[in-house]
Design a protein around this motif. Sequence first.
Motif, PDB file in Angstrom:
ATOM      1  N   ARG A 145       1.655  -5.160   6.657  1.00  0.00           N
ATOM      2  CA  ARG A 145       1.017  -6.465   6.934  1.00  0.00           C
ATOM      3  C   ARG A 145       1.774  -7.362   5.617  1.00  0.00           C
ATOM      4  NH1 ARG A 145      -5.045  -5.635   8.933  1.00  0.00           N
ATOM      5  NH2 ARG A 145      -4.589  -5.129  10.953  1.00  0.00           N
ATOM      6  N   LEU A 146       1.483  -6.787   4.372  1.00  0.00           N
ATOM      7  CA  LEU A 146       1.765  -7.584   3.148  1.00  0.00           C
ATOM      8  C   LEU A 146       3.443  -7.743   3.322  1.00  0.00           C
ATOM      9  CD1 LEU A 146      -0.309  -5.693   0.578  1.00  0.00           C
ATOM     10  CD2 LEU A 146      -0.437  -7.932   1.425  1.00  0.00           C
ATOM     11  N   ALA A 147       4.234  -6.603   3.638  1.00  0.00           N
ATOM     12  CA  ALA A 147       5.647  -6.753   3.860  1.00  0.00           C
ATOM     13  C   ALA A 147       6.012  -8.035   4.459  1.00  0.00           C
ATOM     14  CB  ALA A 147       6.288  -5.437   4.201  1.00  0.00           C
ATOM     15  N   ALA A 148       5.517  -8.006   5.831  1.00  0.00           N
ATOM     16  CA  ALA A 148       5.553  -8.999   6.851  1.00  0.00           C
ATOM     17  C   ALA A 148       5.208 -10.487   6.207  1.00  0.00           C
ATOM     18  CB  ALA A 148       4.944  -8.733   8.032  1.00  0.00           C
ATOM     19  N   ARG A 149       4.216 -10.541   5.448  1.00  0.00           N
ATOM     20  CA  ARG A 149       3.616 -11.785   4.871  1.00  0.00           C
ATOM     21  C   ARG A 149       4.281 -12.113   3.937  1.00  0.00           C
ATOM     22  NH1 ARG A 149      -2.183 -11.985   2.196  1.00  0.00           N
ATOM     23  NH2 ARG A 149      -0.941 -11.329   0.440  1.00  0.00           N
ATOM     24  N   ASP A 150       4.500 -11.449   2.804  1.00  0.00           N
ATOM     25  CA  ASP A 150       4.990 -11.761   1.383  1.00  0.00           C
ATOM     26  C   ASP A 150       6.456 -11.489   1.176  1.00  0.00           C
ATOM     27  OD1 ASP A 150       2.383 -12.795   1.082  1.00  0.00           O
ATOM     28  OD2 ASP A 150       1.691 -10.774   0.129  1.00  0.00           O
ATOM     29  N   GLY A 151       6.975 -10.313   1.847  1.00  0.00           N
ATOM     30  CA  GLY A 151       8.357  -9.867   1.372  1.00  0.00           C
ATOM     31  C   GLY A 151       8.140  -9.417  -0.106  1.00  0.00           C
ATOM     32  N   ASN A 152       9.018  -9.746  -0.937  1.00  0.00           N
ATOM     33  CA  ASN A 152       9.039  -9.631  -2.475  1.00  0.00           C
ATOM     34  C   ASN A 152       8.376 -10.418  -3.174  1.00  0.00           C
ATOM     35  OD1 ASN A 152      10.122  -6.947  -2.056  1.00  0.00           O
ATOM     36  ND2 ASN A 152      12.247  -7.943  -1.808  1.00  0.00           N
ATOM     37  N   HIS A 153       7.554 -11.498  -2.439  1.00  0.00           N
ATOM     38  CA  HIS A 153       7.252 -12.621  -3.283  1.00  0.00           C
ATOM     39  C   HIS A 153       5.751 -12.780  -3.304  1.00  0.00           C
ATOM     40  CE1 HIS A 153      11.323 -13.894  -3.512  1.00  0.00           C
ATOM     41  NE2 HIS A 153      11.329 -13.484  -2.118  1.00  0.00           N
ATOM     42  N   SER A 154       4.859 -11.820  -3.647  1.00  0.00           N
ATOM     43  CA  SER A 154       3.180 -11.879  -3.737  1.00  0.00           C
ATOM     44  C   SER A 154       3.048 -12.949  -4.751  1.00  0.00           C
ATOM     45  CB  SER A 154       2.661 -10.541  -4.161  1.00  0.00           C
ATOM     46  OG  SER A 154       3.168  -9.614  -3.035  1.00  0.00           O
ATOM     47  N   ASP A 155       1.665 -13.421  -4.794  1.00  0.00           N
ATOM     48  CA  ASP A 155       1.279 -14.275  -5.818  1.00  0.00           C
ATOM     49  C   ASP A 155       0.812 -13.539  -7.011  1.00  0.00           C
ATOM     50  OD1 ASP A 155      -1.474 -13.537  -5.636  1.00  0.00           O
ATOM     51  OD2 ASP A 155      -1.437 -14.825  -3.682  1.00  0.00           O
ATOM     52  N   ARG A 156       0.455 -14.364  -7.911  1.00  0.00           N
ATOM     53  CA  ARG A 156       0.236 -13.251  -9.135  1.00  0.00           C
ATOM     54  C   ARG A 156      -1.043 -12.415  -9.290  1.00  0.00           C
ATOM     55  NH1 ARG A 156      -3.765 -15.347 -12.453  1.00  0.00           N
ATOM     56  NH2 ARG A 156      -2.925 -14.466 -14.188  1.00  0.00           N
ATOM     57  N   ILE A 157      -1.835 -12.519  -8.173  1.00  0.00           N
ATOM     58  CA  ILE A 157      -2.852 -11.803  -8.189  1.00  0.00           C
ATOM     59  C   ILE A 157      -2.679 -10.487  -7.210  1.00  0.00           C
ATOM     60  CG2 ILE A 157      -5.425 -11.538  -7.333  1.00  0.00           C
ATOM     61  CD1 ILE A 157      -5.746 -14.353  -8.598  1.00  0.00           C
ATOM     62  N   GLY A 158      -1.773 -11.020  -5.819  1.00  0.00           N
ATOM     63  CA  GLY A 158      -1.764 -10.242  -4.822  1.00  0.00           C
ATOM     64  C   GLY A 158      -0.675  -9.026  -5.149  1.00  0.00           C
ATOM     65  N   GLY A 159       0.142  -9.464  -6.281  1.00  0.00           N
ATOM     66  CA  GLY A 159       1.367  -8.643  -6.756  1.00  0.00           C
ATOM     67  C   GLY A 159       0.912  -7.752  -7.870  1.00  0.00           C
ATOM     68  N   ARG A 160      -0.469  -7.700  -8.231  1.00  0.00           N
ATOM     69  CA  ARG A 160      -0.924  -6.753  -9.335  1.00  0.00           C
ATOM     70  C   ARG A 160      -0.768  -4.969  -8.872  1.00  0.00           C
ATOM     71  NH1 ARG A 160      -5.976 -10.082 -11.388  1.00  0.00           N
ATOM     72  NH2 ARG A 160      -4.931 -11.658 -12.687  1.00  0.00           N
ATOM     73  N   ALA A 161      -0.803  -4.349  -9.406  1.00  0.00           N
ATOM     74  CA  ALA A 161      -0.572  -2.740  -9.251  1.00  0.00           C
ATOM     75  C   ALA A 161      -1.561  -2.252  -8.345  1.00  0.00           C
ATOM     76  CB  ALA A 161      -0.949  -2.036 -10.875  1.00  0.00           C
ATOM     77  N   VAL A 162      -0.997  -1.192  -7.768  1.00  0.00           N
ATOM     78  CA  VAL A 162      -1.880  -0.434  -6.598  1.00  0.00           C
ATOM     79  C   VAL A 162      -3.140   0.034  -7.304  1.00  0.00           C
ATOM     80  CG1 VAL A 162      -2.028   1.399  -5.291  1.00  0.00           C
ATOM     81  CG2 VAL A 162       0.377   0.316  -5.562  1.00  0.00           C
ATOM     82  N   ASN A 163      -3.483   0.346  -8.327  1.00  0.00           N
ATOM     83  CA  ASN A 163      -4.622   0.910  -8.809  1.00  0.00           C
ATOM     84  C   ASN A 163      -5.730  -0.267  -8.854  1.00  0.00           C
ATOM     85  OD1 ASN A 163      -3.845   3.593  -9.223  1.00  0.00           O
ATOM     86  ND2 ASN A 163      -3.390   3.380 -11.215  1.00  0.00           N
ATOM     87  N   PHE A 164      -5.145  -1.564  -9.328  1.00  0.00           N
ATOM     88  CA  PHE A 164      -5.983  -2.562  -9.317  1.00  0.00           C
ATOM     89  C   PHE A 164      -6.846  -2.759  -8.009  1.00  0.00           C
ATOM     90  CE2 PHE A 164      -6.674  -7.038  -8.714  1.00  0.00           C
ATOM     91  CZ  PHE A 164      -7.250  -7.602 -10.012  1.00  0.00           C
ATOM     92  N   HIS A 165      -5.647  -2.829  -7.074  1.00  0.00           N
ATOM     93  CA  HIS A 165      -6.154  -3.190  -5.584  1.00  0.00           C
ATOM     94  C   HIS A 165      -6.999  -2.057  -5.164  1.00  0.00           C
ATOM     95  CE1 HIS A 165      -4.055  -6.795  -5.189  1.00  0.00           C
ATOM     96  NE2 HIS A 165      -3.107  -6.176  -5.855  1.00  0.00           N
ATOM     97  N   ARG A 166      -6.840  -0.723  -5.494  1.00  0.00           N
ATOM     98  CA  ARG A 166      -7.832   0.270  -5.068  1.00  0.00           C
ATOM     99  C   ARG A 166      -9.267   0.188  -5.651  1.00  0.00           C
ATOM    100  NH1 ARG A 166      -3.501   5.316  -5.948  1.00  0.00           N
ATOM    101  NH2 ARG A 166      -2.650   5.045  -4.076  1.00  0.00           N
ATOM    102  N   SER A 167      -9.074  -0.466  -6.755  1.00  0.00           N
ATOM    103  CA  SER A 167     -10.487  -0.768  -7.641  1.00  0.00           C
ATOM    104  C   SER A 167     -11.279  -1.841  -6.698  1.00  0.00           C
ATOM    105  CB  SER A 167     -10.370  -1.067  -9.153  1.00  0.00           C
ATOM    106  OG  SER A 167     -11.510  -1.525  -9.622  1.00  0.00           O
ATOM    107  N   VAL A 168     -10.362  -2.951  -6.374  1.00  0.00           N
ATOM    108  CA  VAL A 168     -11.001  -3.873  -5.587  1.00  0.00           C
ATOM    109  C   VAL A 168     -11.625  -3.366  -4.288  1.00  0.00           C
ATOM    110  CG1 VAL A 168     -10.465  -6.053  -3.979  1.00  0.00           C
ATOM    111  CG2 VAL A 168      -9.324  -5.821  -6.472  1.00  0.00           C
ATOM    112  N   ALA A 169     -10.769  -2.725  -3.616  1.00  0.00           N
ATOM    113  CA  ALA A 169     -11.286  -2.121  -2.395  1.00  0.00           C
ATOM    114  C   ALA A 169     -12.749  -1.145  -2.359  1.00  0.00           C
ATOM    115  CB  ALA A 169     -10.358  -1.008  -1.666  1.00  0.00           C
ATOM    116  N   GLY A 170     -12.834  -0.635  -3.446  1.00  0.00           N
ATOM    117  CA  GLY A 170     -13.726   0.251  -4.000  1.00  0.00           C
ATOM    118  C   GLY A 170     -14.988  -0.539  -4.053  1.00  0.00           C
ATOM    119  N   SER A 171     -14.869  -1.909  -4.899  1.00  0.00           N
ATOM    120  CA  SER A 171     -15.873  -2.624  -5.070  1.00  0.00           C
ATOM    121  C   SER A 171     -16.406  -3.383  -4.048  1.00  0.00           C
ATOM    122  CB  SER A 171     -15.263  -3.660  -6.017  1.00  0.00           C
ATOM    123  OG  SER A 171     -15.103  -3.269  -7.259  1.00  0.00           O
TER     124      SER A 171
END
Length: 208
Positions: A145-171
């Motif tokens: 979904r992210l590849a279809a939505r953003d390609g290589n142009h994520s915003d400054r929060i969405g483009g953070r490292a995988v570990n960051f987003h795993r922590s978000v999901a855990g929260s």
Amino acid sequence: MTGRFITLEGGEGAGKSTQLRALAMALRARGLEVVETREPGGSEGAEAIRTLLLTGSADRWSSRAEALLFAAARADHVEKIIRPALARGAWVLSDRFLDSSRAYQGGADGLADADILALHRIGSEGLLPDRTLVLIAPQAVVEARLAARDGNHSDRIGGRAVNFHRSVAGSFQRFAAQEPERMRMIDASGGITDVTDRLLAQLNDLLQ
């Protein structure tokens, strides 16, 4: 008619924006007035802050500055859009709200949950949703979904490292376990209609 405040939460690529539109359509079919909105944003002032938050370099803002900006945007959003709509009996659907600040600036960026909640109490008088629907999808689905939505142009929060987003999901999962009456975990995999039906099932008690 009692106004209801419903928020959709989850990590990047969970399908919140798509499901918000589908859910709004389903609720309007039941004769309800529905206001669709988002965070950061929703009101004129909050949309201006959104641009500041989502553009620029990754280190443009510290976690504390981000938390203050999100709280300021939310205060304007609540005052100008959410509370007036609820007062006239509308259902408000928001793509993100307080729990995103708790998960991103709190859980993932290390700020205390109590501090995020204190900012919310000051800025938005502690307003909480009637129901928060947390969308969860398998990593492979999220990446597609992210590849279809953003390609290589994520915003400054969405483009953070995988570990960051795993922590978000855990929260988000932790918050839902702590507040099961308000927050419901939703399987966001499968077809759009299937997911929308799952969301509606978690709103049945509010639709009576």
